[in-house]
Design a protein around this motif. Structure first.
Motif, mmCIF file in Angstrom:
data_model
loop_
_atom_site.group_PDB
_atom_site.id
_atom_site.type_symbol
_atom_site.label_atom_id
_atom_site.label_comp_id
_atom_site.label_asym_id
_atom_site.label_seq_id
_atom_site.Cartn_x
_atom_site.Cartn_y
_atom_site.Cartn_z
ATOM 1 N N SER A 101 2.846 -36.936 13.014
ATOM 2 C CA SER A 101 2.871 -38.003 14.043
ATOM 3 C C SER A 101 1.848 -39.137 13.404
ATOM 4 O O SER A 101 1.126 -38.864 12.739
ATOM 5 N N ALA A 102 1.979 -40.499 14.098
ATOM 6 C CA ALA A 102 0.991 -41.252 13.367
ATOM 7 C C ALA A 102 1.058 -42.414 14.538
ATOM 8 O O ALA A 102 1.315 -42.400 15.766
ATOM 9 N N PHE A 103 -0.351 -42.892 14.907
ATOM 10 C CA PHE A 103 -0.721 -44.265 15.662
ATOM 11 C C PHE A 103 -1.107 -45.199 15.027
ATOM 12 O O PHE A 103 -1.693 -45.269 13.926
ATOM 13 N N TRP A 104 -0.735 -46.386 15.829
ATOM 14 C CA TRP A 104 -1.594 -47.777 15.291
ATOM 15 C C TRP A 104 -2.160 -48.404 16.638
ATOM 16 O O TRP A 104 -1.447 -48.546 17.535
ATOM 17 N N ASN A 105 -3.244 -48.598 16.609
ATOM 18 C CA ASN A 105 -3.911 -49.128 17.541
ATOM 19 C C ASN A 105 -3.776 -50.765 17.381
ATOM 20 O O ASN A 105 -4.632 -51.355 16.811
ATOM 21 N N LEU A 106 -2.738 -51.412 17.915
ATOM 22 C CA LEU A 106 -2.630 -52.822 17.696
ATOM 23 C C LEU A 106 -3.785 -53.653 18.185
ATOM 24 O O LEU A 106 -4.062 -54.747 17.665
ATOM 25 N N HIS A 107 -4.259 -53.176 19.407
ATOM 26 C CA HIS A 107 -5.389 -54.158 19.723
ATOM 27 C C HIS A 107 -6.776 -54.337 18.882
ATOM 28 O O HIS A 107 -7.484 -54.945 18.993
ATOM 29 N N LYS A 108 -6.687 -53.442 17.864
ATOM 30 C CA LYS A 108 -7.793 -53.297 16.965
ATOM 31 C C LYS A 108 -7.366 -54.238 15.598
ATOM 32 O O LYS A 108 -8.093 -54.365 14.753
ATOM 33 N N ASN A 109 -5.972 -54.608 15.564
ATOM 34 C CA ASN A 109 -5.595 -55.195 14.695
ATOM 35 C C ASN A 109 -4.983 -56.713 14.969
ATOM 36 O O ASN A 109 -5.770 -57.543 15.446
ATOM 37 N N GLU A 141 -6.054 -52.707 25.300
ATOM 38 C CA GLU A 141 -5.658 -51.769 24.491
ATOM 39 C C GLU A 141 -4.093 -51.704 24.219
ATOM 40 O O GLU A 141 -3.521 -51.934 25.298
ATOM 41 N N LEU A 142 -3.575 -51.360 23.051
ATOM 42 C CA LEU A 142 -2.283 -51.404 22.731
ATOM 43 C C LEU A 142 -2.127 -50.299 21.762
ATOM 44 O O LEU A 142 -2.440 -50.694 20.574
ATOM 45 N N LYS A 143 -1.539 -48.983 21.953
ATOM 46 C CA LYS A 143 -1.322 -48.070 20.710
ATOM 47 C C LYS A 143 0.132 -47.732 20.827
ATOM 48 O O LYS A 143 0.994 -47.420 21.904
ATOM 49 N N LEU A 144 0.778 -47.773 19.465
ATOM 50 C CA LEU A 144 1.826 -47.256 19.289
ATOM 51 C C LEU A 144 1.867 -45.996 18.696
ATOM 52 O O LEU A 144 0.813 -45.532 17.927
ATOM 53 N N ARG A 145 2.753 -44.869 19.271
ATOM 54 C CA ARG A 145 2.642 -43.660 18.675
ATOM 55 C C ARG A 145 4.162 -43.156 18.413
ATOM 56 O O ARG A 145 5.097 -43.588 19.044
ATOM 57 N N ALA A 146 4.196 -42.116 17.476
ATOM 58 C CA ALA A 146 5.504 -41.677 17.159
ATOM 59 C C ALA A 146 5.103 -40.257 16.535
ATOM 60 O O ALA A 146 4.145 -40.012 15.969
ATOM 61 N N SER A 147 6.165 -39.458 16.779
ATOM 62 C CA SER A 147 5.915 -38.057 16.286
ATOM 63 C C SER A 147 7.345 -37.206 16.265
ATOM 64 O O SER A 147 8.522 -37.694 16.971
ATOM 65 N N TYR A 148 7.285 -36.396 15.245
ATOM 66 C CA TYR A 148 8.675 -35.429 14.937
ATOM 67 C C TYR A 148 8.071 -34.259 14.660
ATOM 68 O O TYR A 148 7.192 -34.049 13.783
#
Lengths: 474, 1035
Positions: free
Chosen positions: B647-655, B665-672
């Motif tokens: 799985s992975a995350f990306w905190n868009l609000h920090k970028n 805050e805005l975080k994208l998440r994905a998992s498999y």
């Protein structure tokens, strides 16, 4: 806290302690059941399993076929039980067909398991006879179940005809056997009976366990089925010579399980078993959802001196004027309603096999003599010798005698099926049994050529066995 | 302080002995110690206030770099001994830490600032994680929402609390467990409920009656593979991780007393039965013979009128339902020093069910403690002991005449419930037949006994030791032990006792029976781990852990049934007739031979697993885990399963969104990943021996002991495996006023364990094997909006919705068949599980009152034919479900409102089918719905109820009683006031509230309760409505 190492030691030792117990993670023995290795350790385990195999075999299912014949009618107290079956509604989804098929093959599976397990067991000194007997009884069960399957599910009994899968091994999930020919199944049955005859000692005279005489009798029936008339005559004659026919008093007592003069083989039934009368009666209140048909009642009531009239009919409770006839073959019992042993083979059946084989062999005089002997015993007096002018008239009369003598013992359906090529007759029910005035109108005629003289391969088998072929017409 | 000195002395010794490069550090440490000895000490005092200027009691004040610390008192004041030059760190949950260096001043006052982007920590599999770096789909339930709710089984409390979590209750028996589905039904025959883990111990998913929900600190619902794959072998249905409360370090002793009284009653039924006049008239007009009164048509009008006047008009609901009481008393105390904390609770919980006999009484005690042995070594323990008694009503959810809920629907209204002297009539006509419908139930429920005593102990110990700077090892070991004594007594004087043989070997002179079963259920689990965590270059955060876990469950039960009970000695073995007692003319009958039984079951699993996490300065990161599980359930070849996830995350609000004012805050998440299920036959204890053939003893030919094949064994049986895919967004918007998350998922379960067709030569027609595939896919939204938030007034609304579509992808079907019929539903490729497969009901023929149906062509027919069954696109699991609510606080006043709902769920209404299905046979002995007054009578009548003379159609597979069981429920509503009494010095706060549960239900369902976990219902125990009053006082 003197020593930090002690924490390390503590945590390591706890870990070791906990994780060393992992060794037993998969060492789990189910205490409530017995593994295959433990199930069969010795001869007495084989015998315990044999009792299970005997219990599996349900001859009651075969007696239940009486509901598919002209010997029964829907009873006054019907709650709908057996109506569809009695109405000859028969297709691949019929529960009775599935029940017979599954029970007979389960019996074979159980017996084959015991035979397979017996290979790995060496009997202790003194146990050899019992060991062989158990194996012989398993052979008999396998033969008997195949005989039943063939007679119900094979369209005809010609050598190359469509038989049933012949199974003399332990089948496992995934096995999908095709149907063998009748000839192959008959050969298999004969092999099993040969082994049974060799293995069951002559000293085995317990009528409740398979004995050599029953094996002989079954050989006679198989011979008749495949058209080996000499074999049928010889095997049946052996038993006729060995067993007397019951007199009238003995005959009556026999149905109360108090006499075994002419009994070759019984299946013992005890408290806790399904009472045979439950095939026709609600055992709780003794009301009958299936009754004796008028057509057979009319025959037996026309010869009141025949001991078979009062043994077949519950005369005290029957009200012929009200179309109310009760079956008495397995008499009621106060404590255990209708619980009686199954008389799996009686010597009178051998007389009938013998007569039929003689008649088919054009020995009409011989056949008539055999039938007279049987009637003399049943009437308790000398009866006229029947005269048979041709095969058909002889067979019609012998079939009538079979109907009376063996009623409600699981023969009628197969008898009519076997002999319809000679008699050209199927079932014809009396109007009062099936038409206006009956308790529940059903079909009256099942013509001799009807597909329903062969049971369909049940749907479940078709679903699970890609190699099985359905019978014609279904 | 010997502890402290010992530690340093040992450390110095170790370092000296090692003679390593650590000598530099040693010098530094020694310098610190030396400085400590010579520094100037003084006392600093002050007040800690929040951003609104109110004092903060319980704030931590710690001298940085030491274990020296204190807490503020109720007025926010503190006092601490420090050295000049040292730094004081002030901290309080929800506020940003503040540091003040001690100078010359002796008073340091601090105003705390509310934390922004505060580092919230949530409980995940085998640990905790900063919320910001979580890459899995995890819902957290607010423990405040489930505190002091008068429902005894904690799983029921979760209803409506998290998106994608479907909780349904099938019984209103106090303590009855609900059924939970997370993201739909993941198996056809196997386990579908999630794994419950309490303080690291996996516990039975169906028994929570002995757990005090007030002890719960956190509830995390793990919904996707990256979260639950860590529980690999049991996590196909998701995981619910519960932790219980711990004391806080350096906190003053605190004591809380809670008390709650409540009244429960039956919720409003959505149907009405006939009264005596209507019922008798209906019978008379339609020529129905009353089972007791006979043919009413023979009566003249006057005689009939007289009969009605002489008869009772009983509403059986009133007799069998009651107002039930709830009473709970609880004391909680906790405290913490710098080395140890303790949290303890003692609770008494008593709740009556709303029908006769039903009751739960529970005593529970919890003690959670933690100990910092030193800076590196800590131990914490959780221990819960509870004892409960449950009394059950007779035969709930069955068609037995003893079932109070069946009686409430069906008992005849003209029968009186009372004797002339006003006592309940427990005899009626003395039989146990239909003619005596209400009396049988009154008699059983008054005289017979069905109760459980349960002792439950749950304990766990967690050791953690930092062996190196970045490496720690841990060991958690725990047990869940339950001992249950179940007692069922048929009183010899009850109608069942008098009339029935009660399962005995014969009918003796003495009646009644007593069955007692004692069961033990023991689970032990031990998990060892080693963890490496480090940060490189200040930004690269790395954590790697490896675990080994050992799990064993052992159950056993034994018991007896004795027959022939002396009514003076009920419950005692002395009252049971000995098996040797003989009766009959010849004294050869033994009607009292007792049954005895005993059984054991064992299950073991062994697992190895590892997890790796990386993130770059909380900006983005990933997690990977792998797990290998072995189970005793399967054969050696199929024992081991391997599961894992990435799985992975990306905190868009920090970028890229760091400049946004709107997006906090805005975080994208994905998992498999993949998870497994070994409970392929249903529950944990079912199908333990599916792999090998087994034999058992039984009664065979001639009644002799025999050996039978019990099961054939499938050596190829293996894990059901679910592949789970999830993408999600977490967001906080508009100055933290709006927060929520959105998830989309698709889960595919394959190797479903199901019936496969076999040839009869194997001795079975059906045999379980792994075949088939199904899928759940859906969307989830969780939203929280703070509408108003200021010092005196706050208003917040929240809600969640889960949308799940289930579909069977692959199924073994018979040749030529397109579906597998299971009662009213059927399985077919392309259809969901529990999809109703029925003949369409087409109303009533106005010409003759016959029922009409639609065939597969849509044409109307009067013949019911199974061949016309078709899928109706309706299933018993809801398409949408969730909850919403609001909470308002004004000064001390507060109110919380929680709704839960389930939409597009359907059930076959078996209970109502009896009531309105009509049929002269049934109406002779049972009451009907008032709908029957509209039954067809004359040619031309247009009605939906067939002529009463038509047979009851309730058992037919048609859509007549397939009903919409969607509901919206006011699940929970609270109004209260918190009094701040800090000045009193005795009482800190006092909270007084009234709380209602199940106050309102909106549904089309005709019955007591639309909630159920069944596809068809039949006189179940409805969940009650409860009003309660509670107080909570903190000392």
């Amino acid at each position: 806290m003197k020593n930090i190492n002690k924490y390390i030691i503590a945590i390591v030792s706890i870990s070791m302690l906990m994780l060393s117990s992992c060794q037993d993670t998969f060492d789990i023995v189910d205490e409530d059941t017995i593994t295959e290795e433990a199930a069969f350790r010795n001869v007495s385990d084989l015998q315990l399993a044999l009792f299970g195999a005997y219990a599996t075999y349900s001859y009651e299912n075969i007696i239940d076929l009486s509901n598919f014949t002209d010997d029964t009618k829907i009873g006054r107290d019907t709650g709908g039980q057996k109506v569809n079956f009695h109405d000859w509604q028969l297709n691949e989804g019929t529960g009775e067909a599935a029940g017979l098929w599954l029970n007979l093959y389960t019996t074979i599976n159980r017996a084959a398991r015991i035979l397979a397990a017996s290979e790995g067991i060496t009997p202790e000194p003194g146990e050899e006879a019992l060991y062989n007997q158990i194996r012989g009884e398993c052979n008999t069960l396998i033969a008997l179940a195949h005989y039943n399957l063939l007679s119900i599910f094979a369209p005809d009994f010609s050598d190359g005809g469509l038989g049933v899968p012949y199974i003399d091994f332990v089948a496992f999930p995934g096995d999908e056997p095709a149907r063998n020919t009748v000839g192959e199944v008959v050969d298999g049955i004969k092999d099993q009976l040969q082994l049974a005859a060799e293995r069951i000692p002559a000293s085995q005279t317990d009528v409740n366990r398979f004995n050599r005489d029953f094996v002989t009798g079954l050989r006679a029936k198989v011979a008749l089925l495949e058209g080996d008339l000499t074999g049928a005559i010889n095997f049946s004659q052996n038993l006729i010579n060995a067993y007397p026919l019951a007199n009238q008093e003995q005959y009556t007592a026999m149905w109360f399980d108090e006499d075994e003069t002419e009994v070759i083989q019984k299946l013992d039934r005890v408290v806790g078993d399904f009472p045979i009368g439950g095939i026709w009666y609600f055992t709780a209140n003794r009301a009958a959802f299936i009754e004796m048909s008028n057509s057979i009642y009319d025959i037996v009531s026309s010869q009141p001196d025949d001991i078979r009239f009062p043994t077949l009919v519950d005369i005290a409770r029957t009200e012929p004027e009200n179309n109310f006839h009760l079956i008495n073959k397995y008499p009621d019992d106060e404590a255990n309603p209708f619980l009686r042993d199954i008389k799996l083979m009686r010597v009178s059946e051998m007389y009938l096999v013998n007569a039929e084989a003689r008649a088919l062999n054009n020995d009409f005089g011989g056949a008539a003599q055999v039938i007279k002997q049987l009637r003399d015993a049943r009437f308790g007096a000398s009866t006229p010798t029947p005269t048979y002018g041709n095969v058909q008239s002889a067979i019609v009369d012998i079939l009538r005698e079979r109907r009376i003598e063996l009623a409600y013992e699981g023969h009628r359906y197969v008898d009519v099926k076997r002999l319809r090529s000679v008699t050209n007759q199927g079932f014809e029910r009396a109007q009062l049994d099936c038409g206006a005035g009956s308790n529940n109108p059903v079909q009256c005629n099942l013509p001799a050529a009807d597909r329903r003289f062969t049971f369909p391969i049940p749907l479940q088998e078709l679903n699970g066995n890609g190699n099985i072929v359905q019978n014609p017409g279904y | 302080m010997t502890f402290y000195h010992d530690f340093w002395r040992r450390l110095i010794q170790i370092i000296y002995k090692m003679k390593t490069k650590f000598s530099g550090i040693l010098t530094l440490l020694l310098a610190l110690v030396v400085q400590l000895s010579f520094a100037q000490q003084k006392t600093v005092t002050g007040t800690v206030n929040d951003d609104a200027g109110l004092p903060l009691p319980g704030a931590n004040v710690i001298v940085k770099g030491t274990s020296n610390g204190t807490q503020t008192d109720f007025d926010g004041n503190y006092s601490i001994n420090v050295n000049q030059g040292q730094t004081l760190v002030f901290s309080y949950v929800g506020f940003t830490d503040q540091s003040k260096t001690v100078g010359t001043r002796n008073v340091i006052n601090v105003k705390m600032e509310a934390g922004e982007g505060l580092d919230e920590v949530i409980v995940v599999a085998y640990g905790t994680q900063s919320k910001e770096t979580v890459s899995s789909a995890i819902s957290v339930i607010n423990p405040e929402q489930i505190e002091q709710v008068p429902i005894a089984s904690l799983d029921q409390l979760f209803q409506g609390q998290a998106a994608g979590l479907n909780v349904q209750t099938s019984s209103g028996q106090p303590g009855a467990s609900g059924t939970i589905l997370i993201r739909g039904r993941s198996s056809i025959n196997g386990q579908t409920e999630p794994l419950f883990v309490i303080d690291g111990i996996p516990v039975d998913e169906d028994t929570f009656r002995n757990i005090n929900a007030n002890d719960i600190a956190t509830v995390s619902i793990l919904k996707d593979a990256s979260a639950s794959a860590l529980y690999g072998n049991r996590a196909a249905g998701g995981v619910v991780i519960i932790t219980t409360k711990q004391g806080k370090f350096e906190s003053a002793p605190e004591m809380t007393y809670r008390s709650l009284y409540g009244i429960s009653e039956n919720i409003n039924p959505n149907f009405e039965v006939l009264n005596a006049r209507q019922y008798l008239t209906l019978q008379r007009d339609n020529g129905i013979n009353n089972v007791s009164l006979g043919n009413l048509g023979n009566l003249s009008d006057a005689e009939f009128e007289q009969l009605i006047n002489d008869s009772a008009d009983t509403r059986w609901e009133d007799i069998f339902f009651r107002q039930a009481r709830t009473n709970t008393q609880e004391l909680v105390w906790s405290s913490g020093s710098d080395k140890a904390t303790t949290f303890n609770s003692l609770q008494y919980f008593e709740q009556e069910g709303i029908t006769l006999r039903s009751r739960l009484q529970r005593f529970s005690f919890r003690s959670n403690n933690s100990l910092k042995v030193n800076d590196k070594f800590s131990i914490d323990t959780q221990f819960n002991a509870s004892f409960s008694t449950s009394e059950f009503t007779e035969d709930e959810g069955t068609g037995q005449l003893d079932n109070p809920f069946l009686i409430a629907y069906l008992a005849r209204p003209e029968v009186s419930a009372f004797n002339d002297d006003g006592t309940l009539d427990l005899v009626g006509d003395g039989t146990t037949g239909f003619s005596n419908l209400p009396a049988v139930g009154l008699s059983s429920n008054a005289l017979d006994i069905n109760e459980d005593n349960e002792l439950r102990l749950i304990g766990s110990v967690n050791f953690k030791y930092d062996i190196l700077k970045n490496v720690s090892v841990g060991l958690r070991t725990g047990v869940d032990f339950r001992s249950i004594r179940d007692r069922v007594i048929i009183n010899p004087l009850s109608l069942r006792g008098v009339n029935d043989n009660n399962g005995g070997p014969g009918v003796g002179e003495f009646k009644g029976a007593q069955t007692e079963t004692t069961a033990i259920d023991f689970t032990s689990v031990t998990t060892a781990n080693i963890t490496y965590a480090n940060t490189f270059g200040d930004k690269h955060n790395v954590e790697v852990s490896a675990f080994q876990e050992y799990f064993k469950r052992h159950t056993e039960f034994n018991g007896f049934t004795g027959f022939g009970i002396d009514p003076r000695l009920i419950g005692s073995g002395n009252g049971i007739q000995p098996g040797t007692a003989a009766e009959g003319d010849d004294l050869d009958e033994f009607p009292y031979i007792a049954n005895v039984f005993a059984s054991t079951q064992d299950l073991g699993t062994l697992s190895y697993f590892a997890i790796a996490r990386y993130d770059y300065d909380n900006n983005f990161g990933f997690q990977a885990n792998i797990r290998r599980d072995g189970t005793s359930r399967f054969s050696e070849e199929n024992r081991w399963g391997t599961f894992g996830a990435v799985s992975a995350f990306w905190n868009l609000h920090k970028n890229i969104l760091s400049e946004s004012n709107f997006i906090n805050e805005l975080k994208l998440r994905a998992s498999y990943g993949t998870v497994g299920s070994q409970e392929v036959s249903g529950g944990a204890l079912l199908g333990l021996n599916i792999a090998s053939p087994l034999f058992g003893l039984g009664t065979g030919y001639q009644g002799q002991t025999s050996i039978f094949v019990n099961s054939l064994g499938n050596p190829n049986a293996r894990w059901e495996t679910t592949v789970q895919r999830n993408i999600g967004i977490d967001f906080t918007l508009a100055k933290n006023r709006v927060s929520g998350s959105f998830d989309a998922y698709r889960n595919t379960t394959s190797d479903l364990f199901a019936d496969l067709f076999q040839s009869a030569v194997t001795s079975v027609f059906n045999f379980d094997g792994n075949f088939g595939e199904l899928q759940n896919q859906g969307l989830e939204l969780q939203l929280n909006v703070n509408l108003i938030e200021n010092e005196n007034f706050s208003w917040n609304i929240f809600g969640n919705v889960g949308y799940n579509v289930n579909e069977v992808l692959e199924l073994e079907l018979a040749p030529g068949q397109t579906e597998q019929v299971l009662g009213q539903t059927a399985l077919a490729e392309g259809q969901p599980i529990r999809s109703f497969f029925l003949v369409e009901w087409a109303g009533v023929n106005p010409a003759n009152g016959e029922p009409l149906y639609r065939d597969t062509n849509g044409d109307i027919t009067n013949v019911f034919d199974e061949a016309n069954r078709q899928f109706s696109d309706k299933t018993s699991d809801p398409l949408f479900q969730g909850g919403f609510g609001t909470s308002v606080k004004y000064k001390g006043f507060y109110t919380d409102v929680n709704f839960s709902y389930a939409a597009d769920q359907w059930r076959n209404n078996g209970s109502f089918g009896v009531l309105e299905g009509g049929g002269n046979g049934i109406l002779a002995f049972s009451n009907g719905s008032i709908g029957l007054l509209d039954a067809w009578q004359n040619v031309g009548d247009v009605t939906s109820i067939p002529a009463l003379a038509q047979n009851n159609t309730r058992l037919q597979a048609d859509t007549r009683f397939l009903e919409d069981a969607s509901f919206l429920r006011l699940r929970n509503m609270t109004i209260g006031h918190k009094f701040n009494l800090q000045k009193s010095k005795v009482l800190q706060t006092l909270n007084v509230y009234v709380r209602g549960v199940n106050l309102l239900t909106f549904t089309k369902w005709r019955g007591y309760d639309p909630e159920s976990n069944l596809a068809g219902t039949f006189f179940e125990f409805p969940t009650p409505r409860t009003y309660s009053f509670g107080i909570e006082a903190k000392f």
